[in-house]
Design an enzyme around this catalytic site. Structure first.
Site, PDB file in Angstrom:
ATOM      1  N   LEU A   1      27.806 -18.022 -14.612  1.00  0.00           N
ATOM      2  CA  LEU A   1      26.785 -17.492 -13.717  1.00  0.00           C
ATOM      3  C   LEU A   1      26.977 -18.087 -12.323  1.00  0.00           C
ATOM      4  O   LEU A   1      27.235 -19.290 -12.201  1.00  0.00           O
ATOM      5  CB  LEU A   1      25.399 -17.852 -14.241  1.00  0.00           C
ATOM      6  CG  LEU A   1      24.221 -17.241 -13.487  1.00  0.00           C
ATOM      7  CD1 LEU A   1      24.110 -15.750 -13.804  1.00  0.00           C
ATOM      8  CD2 LEU A   1      22.919 -17.959 -13.838  1.00  0.00           C
TER       9      LEU A   1
ATOM     10  N   GLU B   1      30.474 -23.677 -18.328  1.00  0.00           N
ATOM     11  CA  GLU B   1      29.223 -24.165 -17.757  1.00  0.00           C
ATOM     12  C   GLU B   1      28.391 -24.721 -18.892  1.00  0.00           C
ATOM     13  O   GLU B   1      28.910 -24.928 -19.989  1.00  0.00           O
ATOM     14  CB  GLU B   1      28.499 -23.036 -17.020  1.00  0.00           C
ATOM     15  CG  GLU B   1      28.223 -21.809 -17.872  1.00  0.00           C
ATOM     16  CD  GLU B   1      27.695 -20.624 -17.090  1.00  0.00           C
ATOM     17  OE1 GLU B   1      27.247 -20.818 -15.941  1.00  0.00           O
ATOM     18  OE2 GLU B   1      27.714 -19.499 -17.636  1.00  0.00           O
TER      19      GLU B   1
ATOM     20  N   TYR C   1      17.104 -10.976 -15.708  1.00  0.00           N
ATOM     21  CA  TYR C   1      15.985 -11.825 -15.315  1.00  0.00           C
ATOM     22  C   TYR C   1      16.401 -12.743 -14.184  1.00  0.00           C
ATOM     23  O   TYR C   1      17.586 -12.908 -13.887  1.00  0.00           O
ATOM     24  CB  TYR C   1      15.466 -12.627 -16.508  1.00  0.00           C
ATOM     25  CG  TYR C   1      16.315 -13.823 -16.893  1.00  0.00           C
ATOM     26  CD1 TYR C   1      15.933 -15.113 -16.536  1.00  0.00           C
ATOM     27  CD2 TYR C   1      17.502 -13.677 -17.607  1.00  0.00           C
ATOM     28  CE1 TYR C   1      16.703 -16.220 -16.884  1.00  0.00           C
ATOM     29  CE2 TYR C   1      18.279 -14.757 -17.958  1.00  0.00           C
ATOM     30  CZ  TYR C   1      17.870 -16.034 -17.598  1.00  0.00           C
ATOM     31  OH  TYR C   1      18.638 -17.126 -17.929  1.00  0.00           O
TER      32      TYR C   1
END
Length: 279
Positions: free
Chosen positions: A203, A179, A33
């Site tokens: 990411l 993260e 996504y």
């Protein structure tokens, strides 16, 4: 007015959108996504989002050849939902498609493509006052660089933050900060920006990339390195970044106040430069 969504080449009312129970996104979370933000109808860093999408598709060997048409799809969603004059997000999900349940990747399968527009205003109170966060062990898989729809670990960890009254959860793997559940983590120590280097464990955040570009353009030193939770507690400034988070100051981690408990001067400077870019 009904919400209009996009599904496999058609714009239709959300209630009419039907996805097969044999879709591999439903059965296996076999898909990727993206979330892009539009400021009053203008896309922010669209190409970066598209590049990341194409990389995620390639990593999972999902063959979708029409990414060049997505910008028109996204704009049409904004138009049909009367969102051209506001801050809005576009959610896009591409799964491998519909096939009987087998554990290998089927060949000659047509991807399922679904997208919708939604309100995504800036969280002014959080941008100004900052947020408190918690930490937790990073229980996610080893390919966090892929923007996979398999987000159950992220939602479990973020739910811990919600239950504790915090605004995010910063993740720790092997004693080092990775993260947060849906944002990048960046810190300031002795006027130097510090963040973990890109790898399979985080990411490649678009807003993170923008922050590093701002630092480079304004002679703010940057160090991409691993750092521990103990170092996190002792940073002078801390913030999270992301498409929805933008640049949000963090004023407390667990029960530890960061700096003087307010957004620091470098965080404020980065916020200023960021919003100059999107205004």
């Amino acid at each position: 007015m009904s919400e209009i969504v996009y599904l496999n080449g058609e714009f239709l009312e959300k209630e009419q959108a039907k996805i097969s129970p044999n879709d591999r996104g439903f059965i296996f979370a076999d898909g990727v996504y993206e979330v892009a933000k539009y400021y009053n109808g203008k896309a922010f860093r669209y190409k970066d989002h598209l590049d990341r999408l194409e990389r995620s598709l390639a990593e999972l060997n999902i063959h979708y050849s029409e990414t060049d048409k997505l910008d028109r799809v996204f704009t049409e969603l904004l138009v049909r939902n009367n969102m051209l004059n506001k801050h809005a997000g576009i959610y896009l999900q591409i799964t491998r498609g519909v096939e009987k349940r087998v554990h290998h990747f089927p060949v000659d399968i047509i991807p399922t493509v679904y997208a919708f527009a939604f309100d995504l205003p800036s969280a002014t109170d959080k941008l100004e006052g900052g947020i408190k966060v918690i930490t937790a062990e990073d229980i996610r898989w080893q390919r966090c660089d892929i923007k996979s729809v398999s987000l159950l670990p992220n939602t479990m960890l973020y739910n811990k933050a919600v239950e504790s009254g915090a605004g995010e959860c910063i993740l720790i793997r092997d004693g080092k900060v990775t993260e947060a559940t849906h944002s990048s983590v960046l810190a300031v120590k002795n006027n130097k920006l510090i963040t973990r280097p890109l790898s399979n464990l985080i990411l490649p955040g678009i807003t993170r990339k923008v922050v590093l570009e701002i630092c480079s353009a304004n002679n703010i030193p940057v160090e991409e390195r691993l750092f521990t939770k103990e170092e996190l507690y002792n940073m002078d400034e801390l913030f999270i970044s992301g498409t929805g988070s933008e640049i949000t100051p963090v004023i407390q981690v667990d029960n530890v106040k960061i700096g003087d408990g307010e957004a620091g001067k470098i965080t404020r400077f980065l916020q200023q430069k960021f919003f100059e870019m999107v205004s």
